[in-house]
Design a protein around this motif. Structure first.
Motif, PDB file in Angstrom:
ATOM      1  N   LEU A  23      73.071  30.856  58.612  1.00  0.00           N
ATOM      2  CA  LEU A  23      73.040  32.002  57.706  1.00  0.00           C
ATOM      3  C   LEU A  23      72.232  33.121  58.358  1.00  0.00           C
ATOM      4  O   LEU A  23      71.085  32.890  58.755  1.00  0.00           O
ATOM      5  CB  LEU A  23      72.351  31.597  56.398  1.00  0.00           C
ATOM      6  CG  LEU A  23      73.247  31.187  55.229  1.00  0.00           C
ATOM      7  CD1 LEU A  23      74.263  30.161  55.637  1.00  0.00           C
ATOM      8  CD2 LEU A  23      72.417  30.694  54.062  1.00  0.00           C
ATOM      9  N   VAL A  24      72.836  34.286  58.472  1.00  0.00           N
ATOM     10  CA  VAL A  24      72.121  35.419  59.057  1.00  0.00           C
ATOM     11  C   VAL A  24      72.252  36.644  58.159  1.00  0.00           C
ATOM     12  O   VAL A  24      73.135  36.714  57.297  1.00  0.00           O
ATOM     13  CB  VAL A  24      72.653  35.801  60.462  1.00  0.00           C
ATOM     14  CG1 VAL A  24      72.203  34.853  61.526  1.00  0.00           C
ATOM     15  CG2 VAL A  24      74.144  35.934  60.483  1.00  0.00           C
ATOM     16  N   SER A  80      67.249  32.470  52.575  1.00  0.00           N
ATOM     17  CA  SER A  80      66.528  31.246  52.228  1.00  0.00           C
ATOM     18  C   SER A  80      66.818  30.856  50.761  1.00  0.00           C
ATOM     19  O   SER A  80      66.994  29.675  50.457  1.00  0.00           O
ATOM     20  CB  SER A  80      65.028  31.424  52.462  1.00  0.00           C
ATOM     21  OG  SER A  80      64.812  31.777  53.815  1.00  0.00           O
ATOM     22  N   SER A  81      66.893  31.840  49.888  1.00  0.00           N
ATOM     23  CA  SER A  81      67.205  31.552  48.471  1.00  0.00           C
ATOM     24  C   SER A  81      68.587  30.920  48.350  1.00  0.00           C
ATOM     25  O   SER A  81      68.797  30.002  47.547  1.00  0.00           O
ATOM     26  CB  SER A  81      67.204  32.846  47.650  1.00  0.00           C
ATOM     27  OG  SER A  81      65.987  33.508  47.775  1.00  0.00           O
ATOM     28  N   LEU A  82      69.525  31.414  49.156  1.00  0.00           N
ATOM     29  CA  LEU A  82      70.889  30.881  49.086  1.00  0.00           C
ATOM     30  C   LEU A  82      70.917  29.429  49.579  1.00  0.00           C
ATOM     31  O   LEU A  82      71.621  28.585  48.992  1.00  0.00           O
ATOM     32  CB  LEU A  82      71.828  31.756  49.926  1.00  0.00           C
ATOM     33  CG  LEU A  82      73.318  31.510  49.701  1.00  0.00           C
ATOM     34  CD1 LEU A  82      73.713  31.861  48.273  1.00  0.00           C
ATOM     35  CD2 LEU A  82      74.159  32.347  50.670  1.00  0.00           C
ATOM     36  N   ILE A  83      70.154  29.134  50.599  1.00  0.00           N
ATOM     37  CA  ILE A  83      70.081  27.750  51.094  1.00  0.00           C
ATOM     38  C   ILE A  83      69.558  26.842  49.980  1.00  0.00           C
ATOM     39  O   ILE A  83      70.124  25.773  49.720  1.00  0.00           O
ATOM     40  CB  ILE A  83      69.187  27.674  52.355  1.00  0.00           C
ATOM     41  CG1 ILE A  83      69.961  28.282  53.529  1.00  0.00           C
ATOM     42  CG2 ILE A  83      68.736  26.248  52.653  1.00  0.00           C
ATOM     43  CD1 ILE A  83      69.305  28.194  54.864  1.00  0.00           C
ATOM     44  N   ASN A  84      68.511  27.271  49.296  1.00  0.00           N
ATOM     45  CA  ASN A  84      67.960  26.445  48.212  1.00  0.00           C
ATOM     46  C   ASN A  84      68.986  26.248  47.095  1.00  0.00           C
ATOM     47  O   ASN A  84      69.112  25.162  46.538  1.00  0.00           O
ATOM     48  CB  ASN A  84      66.693  27.097  47.661  1.00  0.00           C
ATOM     49  CG  ASN A  84      65.556  27.044  48.662  1.00  0.00           C
ATOM     50  OD1 ASN A  84      65.573  26.226  49.589  1.00  0.00           O
ATOM     51  ND2 ASN A  84      64.572  27.904  48.501  1.00  0.00           N
ATOM     52  N   PHE A  87      77.531  32.668  58.703  1.00  0.00           N
ATOM     53  CA  PHE A  87      77.705  33.356  57.433  1.00  0.00           C
ATOM     54  C   PHE A  87      76.791  34.572  57.460  1.00  0.00           C
ATOM     55  O   PHE A  87      75.573  34.429  57.595  1.00  0.00           O
ATOM     56  CB  PHE A  87      77.338  32.422  56.271  1.00  0.00           C
ATOM     57  CG  PHE A  87      78.334  31.310  56.090  1.00  0.00           C
ATOM     58  CD1 PHE A  87      78.372  30.235  56.965  1.00  0.00           C
ATOM     59  CD2 PHE A  87      79.249  31.352  55.046  1.00  0.00           C
ATOM     60  CE1 PHE A  87      79.303  29.225  56.812  1.00  0.00           C
ATOM     61  CE2 PHE A  87      80.192  30.341  54.881  1.00  0.00           C
ATOM     62  CZ  PHE A  87      80.222  29.276  55.766  1.00  0.00           C
ATOM     63  N   VAL A  88      77.395  35.761  57.352  1.00  0.00           N
ATOM     64  CA  VAL A  88      76.593  36.992  57.374  1.00  0.00           C
ATOM     65  C   VAL A  88      76.375  37.452  55.941  1.00  0.00           C
ATOM     66  O   VAL A  88      77.338  37.724  55.210  1.00  0.00           O
ATOM     67  CB  VAL A  88      77.302  38.107  58.170  1.00  0.00           C
ATOM     68  CG1 VAL A  88      76.481  39.390  58.125  1.00  0.00           C
ATOM     69  CG2 VAL A  88      77.518  37.683  59.613  1.00  0.00           C
ATOM     70  N   LEU A  89      75.115  37.549  55.541  1.00  0.00           N
ATOM     71  CA  LEU A  89      74.801  37.908  54.160  1.00  0.00           C
ATOM     72  C   LEU A  89      74.586  39.413  54.021  1.00  0.00           C
ATOM     73  O   LEU A  89      73.947  40.035  54.878  1.00  0.00           O
ATOM     74  CB  LEU A  89      73.539  37.146  53.713  1.00  0.00           C
ATOM     75  CG  LEU A  89      73.764  35.720  53.203  1.00  0.00           C
ATOM     76  CD1 LEU A  89      74.540  34.866  54.161  1.00  0.00           C
ATOM     77  CD2 LEU A  89      72.462  35.058  52.823  1.00  0.00           C
ATOM     78  N   MET A 131      81.712  36.591  55.471  1.00  0.00           N
ATOM     79  CA  MET A 131      80.795  37.552  54.865  1.00  0.00           C
ATOM     80  C   MET A 131      80.431  37.086  53.461  1.00  0.00           C
ATOM     81  O   MET A 131      81.306  36.659  52.700  1.00  0.00           O
ATOM     82  CB  MET A 131      81.464  38.927  54.782  1.00  0.00           C
ATOM     83  CG  MET A 131      82.071  39.428  56.093  1.00  0.00           C
ATOM     84  SD  MET A 131      80.934  39.467  57.472  1.00  0.00           S
ATOM     85  CE  MET A 131      79.755  40.653  56.868  1.00  0.00           C
ATOM     86  N   VAL A 132      79.152  37.190  53.121  1.00  0.00           N
ATOM     87  CA  VAL A 132      78.687  36.697  51.812  1.00  0.00           C
ATOM     88  C   VAL A 132      77.852  37.769  51.127  1.00  0.00           C
ATOM     89  O   VAL A 132      76.816  38.181  51.660  1.00  0.00           O
ATOM     90  CB  VAL A 132      77.816  35.426  51.994  1.00  0.00           C
ATOM     91  CG1 VAL A 132      77.333  34.920  50.643  1.00  0.00           C
ATOM     92  CG2 VAL A 132      78.575  34.342  52.743  1.00  0.00           C
TER      93      VAL A 132
END
Ligand code: GTP
Ligand code: MG
Length: 220
Positions: free
Chosen positions: A28-29, A37-41, A110-112, A139-140
């Motif tokens: 995730l970048v 980090s919030s999305l990972i959680n 995944f580009v945020l 893209m996210v």
């Protein structure tokens, strides 16, 4: 995809020092504070797994999380943090770009993007740089809870147009870590990418789907 197990496997300053095991990696970048980090959680259903902060520049290393004993989810430092010193910025860029260009088992990125913002020069340059590496990003949009549905539709159209290549626009997903939105779609996309096999049977070729390199914006 069901998350049965996830564990933190270490923080690294260089791609050569990252955990081994030969597991495929999804990274995730995005800009600092975009919500990586919030999305990972949210995806992993674990509140404090990745460190979150309201101040940009929280994640400063390459963090590996082993999921279902089968693949790594990777949390990366953000780019574009205005308050970083020149040396810090240079070091992070080296760490981030080094990891993305050389890590052998990187399947996809995944580009945020913050759902509230218009296309930012640095994000567009970063996606161009990925295209040049022949990495096909997904893209996210993050923080979708902060915008209306109408705004989100407009954003989708704007970004699709801005990032289209001869191979078509990249894929876009809409998420909100705050509202737990987009979790299933994102996990399904990850599952598809991990299962991808090209004609040659090499799953790593997923990243080579980008056909055209667009001239123009440059990262440096
Ligand atoms: P760096 O590690 O500094 O690169 O940042 P990051 O991209 O990992 O962002 P992080 O997950 O630390 O989140 C940054 C801030 O955005 C925190 O205050 C989060 O609470 C907030 N945030 C993250 N996701 C969402 C979301 O979906 N909605 C809203 N409203 N806030 C969010
Ligand atoms: Mg972070």
């Amino acid at each position: 995809m069901q998350i049965k197990a996830v564990r933190f496997c270490g923080s690294s300053t260089h791609y050569t020092a990252c955990p081994s095991g030969g597991y495929p990696e999804l990274a995730l970048v995005g800009r600092s504070n975009v919500g990586k980090s919030s999305l990972i959680n949210m995806l992993m259903h674990r509140k404090g797994l990745a460190k979150v902060s309201s101040r940009p520049g929280k994640t400063q290393l390459i963090n590996h999380f082993l999921v279902n004993e089968a693949w790594y989810l990777v949390d990366l430092p953000g780019y574009g943090w205005a308050k970083a010193s020149h040396t810090q910025r240079h070091m992070w860029q080296k760490m981030l770009l080094g990891y993305l260009s050389h890590r052998p088992h990187l399947h996809s990125v995944f580009v945020l993007l913050d759902a509230r913002l218009q296309p930012q020069e640095i994000d567009m340059a970063f996606v161009d740089w990925l295209y040049k590496q022949r990495i096909t990003p997904v893209m996210v949009f993050t923080k979708a809870d902060k915008v209306s549905k109408q705004h989100m539709q407009k954003q989708l159209a704007t970004f699709q147009q801005a990032l289209t290549t001869d191979a078509g626009p990249p894929r876009f997903l809409i998420t909100s870590a705050r509202q737990q939105k987009g979790q299933q779609a994102m996990l399904a996309a990850m599952e598809n990418i991990l299962a991808y096999k090209s004609d040659t049977g090499n799953p790593l070729e997923y990243r080579l789907l980008t056909k055209e390199v667009r001239p123009g914006r440059s990262l440096s």
